[in-house]
Structures are given as structure tokens and as C-alpha cells.
Design a protein around this motif. Structure first.
Motif, PDB file in Angstrom:
ATOM      1  N   ALA A 426       3.979  -0.688  10.192  1.00  0.00           N
ATOM      2  CA  ALA A 426       4.989   0.355   9.998  1.00  0.00           C
ATOM      3  C   ALA A 426       4.402   1.735  10.286  1.00  0.00           C
ATOM      4  N   TRP A 427       3.178   1.973   9.811  1.00  0.00           N
ATOM      5  CA  TRP A 427       2.517   3.250  10.096  1.00  0.00           C
ATOM      6  C   TRP A 427       2.353   3.461  11.604  1.00  0.00           C
ATOM      7  N   ALA A 428       1.940   2.406  12.291  1.00  0.00           N
ATOM      8  CA  ALA A 428       1.729   2.503  13.742  1.00  0.00           C
ATOM      9  C   ALA A 428       3.018   2.905  14.451  1.00  0.00           C
ATOM     10  N   GLY A 429       4.125   2.268  14.062  1.00  0.00           N
ATOM     11  CA  GLY A 429       5.403   2.583  14.688  1.00  0.00           C
ATOM     12  C   GLY A 429       5.898   3.972  14.343  1.00  0.00           C
ATOM     13  N   MET A 430       5.735   4.390  13.076  1.00  0.00           N
ATOM     14  CA  MET A 430       6.243   5.678  12.626  1.00  0.00           C
ATOM     15  C   MET A 430       5.472   6.853  13.219  1.00  0.00           C
ATOM     16  N   ILE A 431       4.225   6.625  13.579  1.00  0.00           N
ATOM     17  CA  ILE A 431       3.417   7.683  14.189  1.00  0.00           C
ATOM     18  C   ILE A 431       3.598   7.706  15.705  1.00  0.00           C
ATOM     19  N   THR A 432       3.601   6.529  16.316  1.00  0.00           N
ATOM     20  CA  THR A 432       3.676   6.430  17.776  1.00  0.00           C
ATOM     21  C   THR A 432       4.960   7.038  18.333  1.00  0.00           C
ATOM     22  N   GLY A 433       6.121   6.706  17.747  1.00  0.00           N
ATOM     23  CA  GLY A 433       7.409   7.147  18.272  1.00  0.00           C
ATOM     24  C   GLY A 433       7.544   8.655  18.409  1.00  0.00           C
ATOM     25  N   PRO A 434       7.483   9.397  17.299  1.00  0.00           N
ATOM     26  CA  PRO A 434       7.667  10.855  17.407  1.00  0.00           C
ATOM     27  C   PRO A 434       6.537  11.551  18.159  1.00  0.00           C
ATOM     28  N   LEU A 435       5.301  11.018  18.052  1.00  0.00           N
ATOM     29  CA  LEU A 435       4.177  11.621  18.762  1.00  0.00           C
ATOM     30  C   LEU A 435       4.382  11.511  20.271  1.00  0.00           C
ATOM     31  N   LEU A 436       4.788  10.330  20.731  1.00  0.00           N
ATOM     32  CA  LEU A 436       5.008  10.126  22.158  1.00  0.00           C
ATOM     33  C   LEU A 436       6.167  10.982  22.659  1.00  0.00           C
ATOM     34  N   CYS A 437       7.249  11.045  21.895  1.00  0.00           N
ATOM     35  CA  CYS A 437       8.411  11.846  22.298  1.00  0.00           C
ATOM     36  C   CYS A 437       8.043  13.320  22.404  1.00  0.00           C
ATOM     37  N   THR A 438       7.240  13.806  21.462  1.00  0.00           N
ATOM     38  CA  THR A 438       6.820  15.202  21.478  1.00  0.00           C
ATOM     39  C   THR A 438       5.917  15.492  22.675  1.00  0.00           C
ATOM     40  N   VAL A 439       4.976  14.591  22.934  1.00  0.00           N
ATOM     41  CA  VAL A 439       4.067  14.769  24.071  1.00  0.00           C
ATOM     42  C   VAL A 439       4.848  14.806  25.384  1.00  0.00           C
ATOM     43  N   LEU A 440       5.794  13.884  25.549  1.00  0.00           N
ATOM     44  CA  LEU A 440       6.592  13.842  26.772  1.00  0.00           C
ATOM     45  C   LEU A 440       7.451  15.100  26.920  1.00  0.00           C
ATOM     46  N   ALA A 441       8.035  15.547  25.815  1.00  0.00           N
ATOM     47  CA  ALA A 441       8.879  16.745  25.865  1.00  0.00           C
ATOM     48  C   ALA A 441       8.062  17.982  26.211  1.00  0.00           C
ATOM     49  N   VAL A 442       6.902  18.123  25.578  1.00  0.00           N
ATOM     50  CA  VAL A 442       6.046  19.283  25.830  1.00  0.00           C
ATOM     51  C   VAL A 442       5.530  19.270  27.264  1.00  0.00           C
ATOM     52  N   SER A 443       5.107  18.096  27.730  1.00  0.00           N
ATOM     53  CA  SER A 443       4.559  17.994  29.084  1.00  0.00           C
ATOM     54  C   SER A 443       5.601  18.313  30.155  1.00  0.00           C
ATOM     55  N   SER A 444       6.878  18.102  29.818  1.00  0.00           N
ATOM     56  CA  SER A 444       7.947  18.400  30.786  1.00  0.00           C
ATOM     57  C   SER A 444       8.479  19.817  30.639  1.00  0.00           C
ATOM     58  N   GLY A 445       7.905  20.564  29.703  1.00  0.00           N
ATOM     59  CA  GLY A 445       8.395  21.918  29.461  1.00  0.00           C
ATOM     60  C   GLY A 445       9.734  21.943  28.762  1.00  0.00           C
ATOM     61  N   PHE A 446      10.029  20.893  27.978  1.00  0.00           N
ATOM     62  CA  PHE A 446      11.288  20.760  27.251  1.00  0.00           C
ATOM     63  C   PHE A 446      12.493  20.840  28.179  1.00  0.00           C
ATOM     64  N   LYS A 447      12.381  20.227  29.342  1.00  0.00           N
ATOM     65  CA  LYS A 447      13.507  20.146  30.269  1.00  0.00           C
ATOM     66  C   LYS A 447      14.466  19.064  29.797  1.00  0.00           C
ATOM     67  N   SER A 448      15.776  19.344  29.876  1.00  0.00           N
ATOM     68  CA  SER A 448      16.769  18.412  29.338  1.00  0.00           C
ATOM     69  C   SER A 448      17.055  17.225  30.246  1.00  0.00           C
ATOM     70  N   ALA A 449      16.652  17.300  31.518  1.00  0.00           N
ATOM     71  CA  ALA A 449      17.040  16.268  32.478  1.00  0.00           C
ATOM     72  C   ALA A 449      16.576  14.873  32.066  1.00  0.00           C
ATOM     73  N   ASN A 450      15.353  14.769  31.516  1.00  0.00           N
ATOM     74  CA  ASN A 450      14.798  13.460  31.168  1.00  0.00           C
ATOM     75  C   ASN A 450      14.669  13.258  29.666  1.00  0.00           C
ATOM     76  N   SER A 451      15.296  14.104  28.875  1.00  0.00           N
ATOM     77  CA  SER A 451      15.108  14.036  27.419  1.00  0.00           C
ATOM     78  C   SER A 451      15.577  12.712  26.832  1.00  0.00           C
ATOM     79  N   ALA A 452      16.682  12.164  27.335  1.00  0.00           N
ATOM     80  CA  ALA A 452      17.168  10.881  26.818  1.00  0.00           C
ATOM     81  C   ALA A 452      16.212   9.751  27.173  1.00  0.00           C
ATOM     82  N   VAL A 453      15.653   9.796  28.387  1.00  0.00           N
ATOM     83  CA  VAL A 453      14.684   8.777  28.813  1.00  0.00           C
ATOM     84  C   VAL A 453      13.461   8.809  27.907  1.00  0.00           C
TER      85      VAL A 453
END
Length: 502
Positions: A426-453
Motif C-alpha cells: 500500500a505504501w508503494a502504491g500511495m507514494i508511486t502514483g502522486p510522485l510520478l504524476c508530479t514528475v510528469l507534470a513538472v517535466s512537461s511544464g504543466f502543459k494541459s495537453a497530456n495531463s490526462a495521460v
């Protein structure tokens, strides 16, 4: 003038609901879960009203309709089938049963009870408060764009008015007020969306449903949307998955199941909720698909492309004043109910799980109730400040859903059905999800085009992390094993003051 009168009546009605509910919200349990006595109609309407806000009408409908044309209707159908029907069928009764039996009031309490981990409870409370704030801000933004167009009210003043109304009825009446208000708002939403579709179809730019669909199809041919390219496939499917299955892990949506009265209410609520969501979602995305009939290109605001102003412009140009007021109240209803659900879920998690049960254990229930009310005011004010930056609605919404659902969907769903999930998984899942989403969002410059992906990838990664973490971890501790046995044993009931009859 007629529009102002209709909006004024709505505001007064919501304030009256809050004041009338104040006496019933005089305990922490009543304020947070409303006494766990909601019937099928109230449960279904409050679920649907919380599910949809100004985001779907202003942000998602306009952008998705422009990008995908009639294919956008698949998103609305997905919301009804997967976000409502399947969600209720899979989650409602199991969630109702275990949260009632074990006296669970919040999502963080759920994880603490299942995995015997105070650290997980604190982490979950923090995740909810941090990532639900931009989601709440997206609700403000969608409403304010519409108010700015319809009432000619400054964007910031419109947001301030919305915040004040939501704060008063929620802080005074709590979840009791939210239930009653959501039912009223659900009725308004159904009436308003019917009026919206009717008059837009009658407009000169559309000319009826058959003519409108034919013209949209021609526009899709001209724009190359009929070929259903991989870009379109990925865009539509990711939005269906994020907005439908993502709701399975959103604390404010799960919270609705805590409060259902009995099994019969679950069965009836499943049907009612599905119909309600189908009407609202399909209608919203159908209107969005008509945007190319009103615009030759995406409008610009201050020199920048802005998808969020398309639907408000369509409404102002097609609806008579009195119905424009009804539709404005429709969007207000959808948004205020969502805002109250997010606020109550976030603030109860902080007050109960972070403050009372972790740092200030001597805090009385009465004090905790007042702290929760004060946190509601703080949360609404913070969301207002974020919304004042005028960030794209779709980006705010998708980033929030992706992060929160990435944290909770996998461990919550697996907890209900898989005994093999342990604390490490449970810890692994709860940390991985938001961390990965944040990294992807930051790396894209918070562009909305791929936010759902990014949100969908984060949810999938969280599931994978839960399975791997559970398989690689060591044997359960005695405390975790006991907590697990109590969680799945329907004969075991936590003996506290809260009633347990089902």
C-alpha cells in the motif's frame, strides 16, 4: 435583471439550507458523515452533483468537443457506465459495510484501520489537502468564466461570491446541509441541462439535432478528426479512464458511500446515479462537440488561446435571459456541491486524522468540530487564491485527479477485494502514483495537453507498485495481521458510541 433574480434566489436557498441544517450538524459524526442515513435518491444525487462541476461544462466539454468532435460523447458515456454504474456496483456496498462497522469517517482512517499505520493516515491526510486544493481551484475558475460572461461581473468578484456562499452553508450545516443542498442542486442540474441542450439545438448555428450532427461531422472531416488517429484514441481513452475510473479513488466520491443508509439504498442508488450521470455527462459533451459550429478557431484571451471561454460564449449567444439564469444556476449548483464535497473531505481529514488523533490527542470532539469548520474556511480561501491566477481549468483538474487517484485508487480498491495487499504494498502504491504524476507534470511544464495521460499512467503505476511491494515485503507484524482480520471479519464491530445497525 431576470438572471440576477434567479441567481439571488439560488444563493438565498443555499444559505437557508445551511442555517436549517445547523441544529443537525452539532456533533462531529453528523457534521462529517451526516449520521449515515442517506436514502437512495439523496445518495445518488449527491454523488452525481459532486462528480460534475463547472469543470465538465466549461473546461472539459469545450476542449474535448473541439479536439475530438462527436468522439467526445464517449467520455460522457464512460462517465455514466464506469464512473457511476460500475463504481457503485463494485465499491458502494463493500465500502458502506466496512466503514460503518469499523466507524471510519475519512479516507486516512480507512488506511490506518486496514494496515495499522498511523504514518499512512498522516500521509493520506496531507496528500488530500495538498492535491485537492488545485482541484477546488478549477471549480472556481469554471464558474467565474461563466459569471464574467453572463453577469458581467469581474472574474475575482464572481469567485469571491461563490466562496462566501459555499463557506456559509458548509461551515454552518456540514454534511447534513451538503446532502440536502446536493439533492436540490441535482434537480436544478437536470432541468438546466435540458434547457441548455434544447435552446442550443434551436439556435441558427445548429438548426436542430439532425442538422447539427451532420454539420459537426462535416467539420470533423475537414479537420481530419473522423480518421480517429492514435492521437485522438489516446486523448479520448485517457480522458475516459481518468474521469471515470479516477473517481473511484477520489476521497470526496468515496465519502458518499460511507453515508448510505442500507443495502436497499445501494441497489436503488446505483440505478438512479447511473441515469443522472448519463444525462449530465452526455449532454455536456454533446454541447462541447458543437463548438466548431460556433467558432472557426479557438478564441483568444489576452493574446493566448483559451478553450474555457467557448461554452460561456455559446450560452450567452443562444439562450434567452431567463433561461441563461437557470443555466447559470445549473453550473453554480454543480460546482458548489463539488466544492463543498472537496472541502469537507479535505478538512475533516486534517482535523480528525492529523490534529486530533496524531498531534493533539486531548482535543475534544467539540473542539475538533470547530477546528474542522475553521479549516473549511481556510481551504476555500486558499483555493480562491490559486484560482485567481487563472490557470487552465483542464490542467488543474487533470493534475489533481491524477495525483489523488494515483495515491488512493489502487490501495483502496485492492484493500476491499484482495487480502494479499499488505502495508508495504500500500505504501508503494500511495507514494508511486502522486510522485510520478508530479514528475510528469513538472517535466512537461504543466502543459494541459497530456495531463490526462499522465494521470492514467500514474494510476497504472500505483497498481503495479502495490502488487510488487506486497510480493517483496516481509511477513506481516502481529498488529497488522490483527487489523487485517478485523477488517475482513463481518462479525467484528468496533465498539464505540456510533450506531452500527444496518
Amino acid at each position: 435583471m431576470a438572471t440576477w433574480i434567479i441567481v439571488g434566489i439560488y444563493f438565498l436557498l443555499m444559505l437557508a439550507v445551511g442555517v436549517a441544517s445547523a441544529r443537525k450538524a452539532n456533533s462531529l459524526t453528523a457534521f462529517v458523515v451526516g449520521g449515515r442515513s442517506a436514502g437512495p435518491w439523496v445518495s445518488a444525487f449527491t454523488y452525481g452533483a459532486t462528480y460534475f462541476s463547472a469543470v465538465i461544462f466549461i473546461g472539459y466539454a469545450g476542449r474535448s468537443g473541439w479536439d475530438f468532435g462527436l468522439w467526445a460523447l464517449a467520455i460522457g458515456l464512460g462517465n455514466a457506465l464506469f464512473g457511476a454504474f460500475l463504481a457503485w456496483a463494485v465499491l458502494a456496498e463493500r465500502t458502506r459495510e466496512v466503514t460503518r462497522r469499523l466507524k471510519i469517517k475519512t479516507m486516512p482512517q480507512f488506511f490506518e484501520t486496514r494496515f495499522f499505520s498511523k504514518g499512512m493516515k498522516i500521509y493520506a491526510a496531507v496528500i488530500i489537502f495538498i492535491f485537492m486544493t488545485p482541484y477546488s481551484a478549477s471549480v472556481y475558475s469554471g464558474l467565474s468564466y461563466l459569471c464574467e460572461k453572463v453577469l458581467n461581473v469581474d472574474y475575482h468578484m464572481a469567485m469571491l461570491g461563490i466562496a462566501v456562499v459555499a463557506a456559509i452553508y458548509l461551515v454552518v450545516g456540514g454534511y447534513v446541509a451538503s446532502l440536502q443542498a446536493d439533492f436540490i442542486q441535482g434537480v436544478v442540474m437536470l432541468i438546466g441541462v435540458a434547457a441548455m441542450v434544447f435552446f442550443i439545438l434551436r439556435s441558427g448555428s445548429v438548426g436542430g439535432i439532425a442538422n447539427g450532427v451532420a454539420m459537426v461531422y462535416d467539420k470533423m472531416v475537414d479537420s481530419g478528426l473522423t480518421s480517429f488517429s492514435w492521437q485522438t484514441v489516446i486523448g479520448v481513452v485517457s480522458l475516459v479512464l481518468l474521469t471515470s475510473f479516477g473517481s473511484w479513488g477520489m476521497p470526496q466520491m468515496i465519502h458518499k458511500y460511507y453515508c448510505i443508509a442500507d443495502k436497499r439504498s445501494v441497489k436503488a442508488g446505483t440505478v438512479i446515479s447511473t441515469i443522472f450521470c448519463a444525462v449530465i455527462a452526455v449532454s455536456a459533451y454533446f454541447i462541447g462537440s458543437l463548438t466548431r459550429l460556433f467558432f472557426n478557431e479557438v478564441p483568444k484571451v489576452n493574446g493566448a488561446v483559451n478553450y474555457d471561454v467557448m461554452v460561456p460564449n455559446i450560452l450567452v449567444g443562444t439562450l434567452p435571459e431567463i433561461l441563461l439564469g437557470v443555466v447559470l444556476v445549473l453550473v453554480l449548483s454543480a460546482s458548489v456541491s463539488t466544492l463543498s464535497g472537496i472541502t469537507l473531505t479535505s478538512c475533516s481529514a486534517i482535523a480528525i486524522d492529523l490534529l486530533k488523533e496524531t498531534f493533539v490527542k486531548s482535543m475534544s470532539k467539540k473542539t475538533t468540530l470547530w477546528v474542522t469548520r475553521l479549516l473549511c474556511l481556510l481551504f476555500i480561501a486558499t483555493s480562491y487564491l490559486i484560482a485567481s491566477l487563472k490557470s487552465p481549468i483542464l490542467m488543474l483538474m487533470a493534475f489533481s485527479w491524477g495525483s489523488v487517484a494515483g495515491a488512493f485508487l489502487a490501495p483502496f480498491l485492492l484493500s476491499l477485494y484482495w487480502k494479499g495487499l499488505n502495508r508495504a504494498g500500500a505504501w508503494a502504491g500511495m507514494i508511486t502514483g502522486p510522485l510520478l504524476c508530479t514528475v510528469l507534470a513538472v517535466s512537461s511544464g504543466f502543459k494541459s495537453a497530456n495531463s490526462a495521460v499522465y494521470g492514467v499512467i500514474s494510476i497504472a503505476a500505483s497498481f503495479l507498485a502495490c502488487f510488487i511491494g506486497s510480493k517483496l515485503s516481509k511477513k506481516l507484524s502481529a498488529e497488522e495481521q490483527t487489523a487485517k482480520e478485523h477488517f475482513y471479519n463481518k462479525e467484528y464491530t468496533l465498539q464505540t458510541a456510533e450506531p452500527t445497525n444496518v
